[in-house]
Every structure is written in structure tokens, then in C-alpha cells.
Scaffold this motif. Structure first.
Motif, PDB file in Angstrom:
ATOM      1  N   SER A 248      50.011  40.009  50.254  1.00  0.00           N
ATOM      2  CA  SER A 248      49.690  40.517  48.927  1.00  0.00           C
ATOM      3  C   SER A 248      49.996  39.483  47.847  1.00  0.00           C
ATOM      4  CB  SER A 248      50.466  41.806  48.662  1.00  0.00           C
ATOM      5  OG  SER A 248      50.258  42.249  47.346  1.00  0.00           O
ATOM      6  N   ILE A 249      51.125  38.822  47.951  1.00  0.00           N
ATOM      7  CA  ILE A 249      51.493  37.796  46.976  1.00  0.00           C
ATOM      8  C   ILE A 249      50.484  36.660  46.998  1.00  0.00           C
ATOM      9  CG2 ILE A 249      53.223  36.004  46.446  1.00  0.00           C
ATOM     10  CD1 ILE A 249      55.343  38.173  47.288  1.00  0.00           C
ATOM     11  N   ARG A 250      50.105  36.236  48.174  1.00  0.00           N
ATOM     12  CA  ARG A 250      49.126  35.154  48.276  1.00  0.00           C
ATOM     13  C   ARG A 250      47.767  35.585  47.714  1.00  0.00           C
ATOM     14  NH1 ARG A 250      50.061  31.205  52.972  1.00  0.00           N
ATOM     15  NH2 ARG A 250      47.985  31.828  53.625  1.00  0.00           N
ATOM     16  N   ALA A 251      47.337  36.807  48.024  1.00  0.00           N
ATOM     17  CA  ALA A 251      46.053  37.299  47.522  1.00  0.00           C
ATOM     18  C   ALA A 251      46.070  37.428  45.994  1.00  0.00           C
ATOM     19  CB  ALA A 251      45.718  38.645  48.164  1.00  0.00           C
ATOM     20  N   GLN A 252      47.156  37.949  45.446  1.00  0.00           N
ATOM     21  CA  GLN A 252      47.277  38.064  43.988  1.00  0.00           C
ATOM     22  C   GLN A 252      47.268  36.685  43.332  1.00  0.00           C
ATOM     23  OE1 GLN A 252      50.399  40.957  42.541  1.00  0.00           O
ATOM     24  NE2 GLN A 252      50.775  41.042  44.754  1.00  0.00           N
ATOM     25  N   THR A 253      47.920  35.723  43.981  1.00  0.00           N
ATOM     26  CA  THR A 253      47.961  34.362  43.442  1.00  0.00           C
ATOM     27  C   THR A 253      46.558  33.771  43.380  1.00  0.00           C
ATOM     28  OG1 THR A 253      50.214  34.013  44.254  1.00  0.00           O
ATOM     29  CG2 THR A 253      48.917  32.047  43.760  1.00  0.00           C
ATOM     30  N   VAL A 254      45.780  33.949  44.437  1.00  0.00           N
ATOM     31  CA  VAL A 254      44.409  33.429  44.450  1.00  0.00           C
ATOM     32  C   VAL A 254      43.601  34.069  43.331  1.00  0.00           C
ATOM     33  CG1 VAL A 254      42.269  33.289  45.790  1.00  0.00           C
ATOM     34  CG2 VAL A 254      44.470  32.847  46.896  1.00  0.00           C
ATOM     35  N   GLN A 255      43.687  35.373  43.186  1.00  0.00           N
ATOM     36  CA  GLN A 255      42.959  36.094  42.132  1.00  0.00           C
ATOM     37  C   GLN A 255      43.347  35.551  40.752  1.00  0.00           C
ATOM     38  OE1 GLN A 255      40.840  39.006  42.415  1.00  0.00           O
ATOM     39  NE2 GLN A 255      40.544  38.928  40.211  1.00  0.00           N
ATOM     40  N   GLN A 256      44.641  35.422  40.508  1.00  0.00           N
ATOM     41  CA  GLN A 256      45.115  34.936  39.207  1.00  0.00           C
ATOM     42  C   GLN A 256      44.697  33.486  38.976  1.00  0.00           C
ATOM     43  OE1 GLN A 256      46.732  36.655  36.702  1.00  0.00           O
ATOM     44  NE2 GLN A 256      46.294  38.466  37.927  1.00  0.00           N
ATOM     45  N   ALA A 257      44.780  32.668  40.011  1.00  0.00           N
ATOM     46  CA  ALA A 257      44.399  31.256  39.874  1.00  0.00           C
ATOM     47  C   ALA A 257      42.919  31.131  39.529  1.00  0.00           C
ATOM     48  CB  ALA A 257      44.716  30.495  41.160  1.00  0.00           C
ATOM     49  N   LEU A 258      42.070  31.880  40.211  1.00  0.00           N
ATOM     50  CA  LEU A 258      40.637  31.834  39.918  1.00  0.00           C
ATOM     51  C   LEU A 258      40.354  32.301  38.493  1.00  0.00           C
ATOM     52  CD1 LEU A 258      39.242  33.150  43.312  1.00  0.00           C
ATOM     53  CD2 LEU A 258      39.006  30.819  42.411  1.00  0.00           C
ATOM     54  N   GLN A 259      41.051  33.331  38.055  1.00  0.00           N
ATOM     55  CA  GLN A 259      40.866  33.834  36.685  1.00  0.00           C
ATOM     56  C   GLN A 259      41.267  32.771  35.666  1.00  0.00           C
ATOM     57  OE1 GLN A 259      39.420  36.847  35.763  1.00  0.00           O
ATOM     58  NE2 GLN A 259      39.443  35.838  33.770  1.00  0.00           N
ATOM     59  N   ARG A 260      42.409  32.104  35.887  1.00  0.00           N
ATOM     60  CA  ARG A 260      42.861  31.054  34.960  1.00  0.00           C
ATOM     61  C   ARG A 260      41.912  29.859  34.975  1.00  0.00           C
ATOM     62  NH1 ARG A 260      45.198  35.019  35.115  1.00  0.00           N
ATOM     63  NH2 ARG A 260      47.229  35.519  34.241  1.00  0.00           N
ATOM     64  N   LEU A 261      41.381  29.516  36.137  1.00  0.00           N
ATOM     65  CA  LEU A 261      40.405  28.436  36.217  1.00  0.00           C
ATOM     66  C   LEU A 261      39.144  28.784  35.424  1.00  0.00           C
ATOM     67  CD1 LEU A 261      40.837  27.423  39.943  1.00  0.00           C
ATOM     68  CD2 LEU A 261      41.253  25.941  37.957  1.00  0.00           C
ATOM     69  N   LEU A 262      38.711  30.033  35.552  1.00  0.00           N
ATOM     70  CA  LEU A 262      37.527  30.473  34.799  1.00  0.00           C
ATOM     71  C   LEU A 262      37.780  30.352  33.301  1.00  0.00           C
ATOM     72  CD1 LEU A 262      34.754  31.768  34.475  1.00  0.00           C
ATOM     73  CD2 LEU A 262      35.835  34.011  34.836  1.00  0.00           C
ATOM     74  N   GLU A 263      38.933  30.803  32.853  1.00  0.00           N
ATOM     75  CA  GLU A 263      39.271  30.703  31.428  1.00  0.00           C
ATOM     76  C   GLU A 263      39.284  29.242  30.977  1.00  0.00           C
ATOM     77  OE1 GLU A 263      42.992  32.796  31.328  1.00  0.00           O
ATOM     78  OE2 GLU A 263      42.037  34.710  31.817  1.00  0.00           O
ATOM     79  N   ALA A 264      39.809  28.363  31.805  1.00  0.00           N
ATOM     80  CA  ALA A 264      39.886  26.940  31.452  1.00  0.00           C
ATOM     81  C   ALA A 264      38.517  26.269  31.481  1.00  0.00           C
ATOM     82  CB  ALA A 264      40.836  26.214  32.412  1.00  0.00           C
ATOM     83  N   ALA A 265      37.622  26.766  32.301  1.00  0.00           N
ATOM     84  CA  ALA A 265      36.302  26.130  32.451  1.00  0.00           C
ATOM     85  C   ALA A 265      35.322  26.584  31.383  1.00  0.00           C
ATOM     86  CB  ALA A 265      35.734  26.441  33.830  1.00  0.00           C
ATOM     87  N   ARG A 266      35.575  27.708  30.785  1.00  0.00           N
ATOM     88  CA  ARG A 266      34.652  28.196  29.754  1.00  0.00           C
ATOM     89  C   ARG A 266      34.730  27.290  28.519  1.00  0.00           C
ATOM     90  NH1 ARG A 266      35.867  34.503  30.652  1.00  0.00           N
ATOM     91  NH2 ARG A 266      34.124  34.937  32.045  1.00  0.00           N
ATOM     92  N   PRO A 267      33.555  26.944  27.962  1.00  0.00           N
ATOM     93  CA  PRO A 267      33.566  26.073  26.767  1.00  0.00           C
ATOM     94  C   PRO A 267      34.199  26.747  25.564  1.00  0.00           C
ATOM     95  CG  PRO A 267      31.315  26.351  27.649  1.00  0.00           C
ATOM     96  CD  PRO A 267      32.226  27.242  28.431  1.00  0.00           C
TER      97      PRO A 267
END
Length: 168
Positions: A149-168
Motif C-alpha cells: 500500500s505504501i509503495r502504491a500510494q507513493t507511485v500515485q503521489q509521484a505521478l501526480q507531482r510529476l504531472l503538476e511539474a510538467a504542466r506549463p
């Protein structure tokens, strides 16, 4: 039979958004993962066409791998510990030094069930994000649940933060 470690299909909509944001900026992504063991890279590359925007992933599980593959200073690990803001930032910065990418992620944490130390319980995860030409930033996550669960939550959060960082 046990449940799959990570439901990659459930992450596909988020990965597709990330892909679109990266493509719009003509950016490439690279990752360095410790506690997630390459699961962020796996989620990204599960999507067809990811070679357009995903450059590479480093699995730097040991301290030695962080030092040798990413150039994280051993003194930094000795002073702050592998699970720290400083090491997550150094991992993300190291990715940008080692890979022709525009956006980088560094993930380090304690997925459990062991590994907790005073002040760093199981579920302590640091995400480091670095974009070429910008100051790197880090975020602390305090997650609950078992290892999967911790690993899955980490992946979800990491992808969300990457999306926020990639948006112009």
C-alpha cells in the motif's frame, strides 16, 4: 493467489495526462527510485508510446547505488540518512546530470515493515523533483498501510507531482 503489487491499469489515466503534458513541452522524464523499486518507471512505460517522453529509470535501492549511479554524496547520506529531503533532492539532481531529461524524480522512503528509525516511521517517503533550469524541490509524504500500500500510494503521489511539474 495474492493481489498484484500495483494496478497499472488504474494509473493509466494519470500517466496519459502526464504524457500529454510532457509532450506539449517537448520534455523527457527520467526517474531514480529507491523504495518503489522502479514502479514509477513501470507505470510510465506500461503506456504505449512512452518512449516519446520517458527517457530512463534508475533503481538505486542501496546507498552505494545512489552514490555510484547518481552522484549522491556519501557524506550527505551519512549526515541526513538515505530517507531525507537532502537525499531526495540529490537523487533528482543526479538524474538530470546522468540523463538527457528535462524533468526528474527522486524517490526514497521506508515502505516497511522494517526499517523505521526514530523520527522516520514506516511510511516516511521523500519525493524530489527537478526540472532543468529550475530549483529542485522536495515533498515529505507520511503514508499508512502495509508495504504494498505504501509503495502504491507513493507511485500515485509521484505521478501526480510529476504531472503538476510538467504542466506549463
Amino acid at each position: 493467489m495474492t493481489a498484484p503489487l500495483l494496478a497499472l491499469d488504474a494509473l493509466e489515466p494519470l500517466v496519459l495526462q502526464l504524457a500529454a503534458a510532457l509532450r506539449a513541452r517537448r520534455w523527457r522524464l527520467a526517474t531514480a527510485e529507491s523504495c518503489t523499486g522502479g514502479l514509477v518507471a513501470a507505470a510510465c512505460t506500461a503506456v504505449a508510446g512512452s518512449s516519446d517522453w520517458f527517457e530512463r529509470g534508475f533503481v538505486t535501492y542501496s546507498n552505494e547505488a545512489k552514490v555510484e549511479s547518481l552522484g549522491v554524496p556519501a557524506a550527505l547520506i551519512a549526515r541526513y540518512g538515505a530517507v531525507s529531503r537532502e537525499v531526495a533532492l540529490a537523487m533528482a539532481d543526479g538524474v538530470l546530470r546522468q540523463a538527457p531529461a528535462d524533468l526528474a524524480l527522486g524517490v526514497t522512503g521506508i515502505a516497511g515493515p522494517g526499517g523505521a528509525v526514530p523520527g522516520k516511521p514506516v511510511g516516511t517517503v521523500w519525493l524530489g523533483l527537478a526540472a532543468r533550469g529550475q530549483a529542485a524541490r522536495a515533498e515529505l509524504l507520511q503514508l499508512g498501510g502495509d508495504r504494498a500500500s505504501i509503495r502504491a500510494q507513493t507511485v500515485q503521489q509521484a505521478l501526480q507531482r510529476l504531472l503538476e511539474a510538467a504542466r506549463p
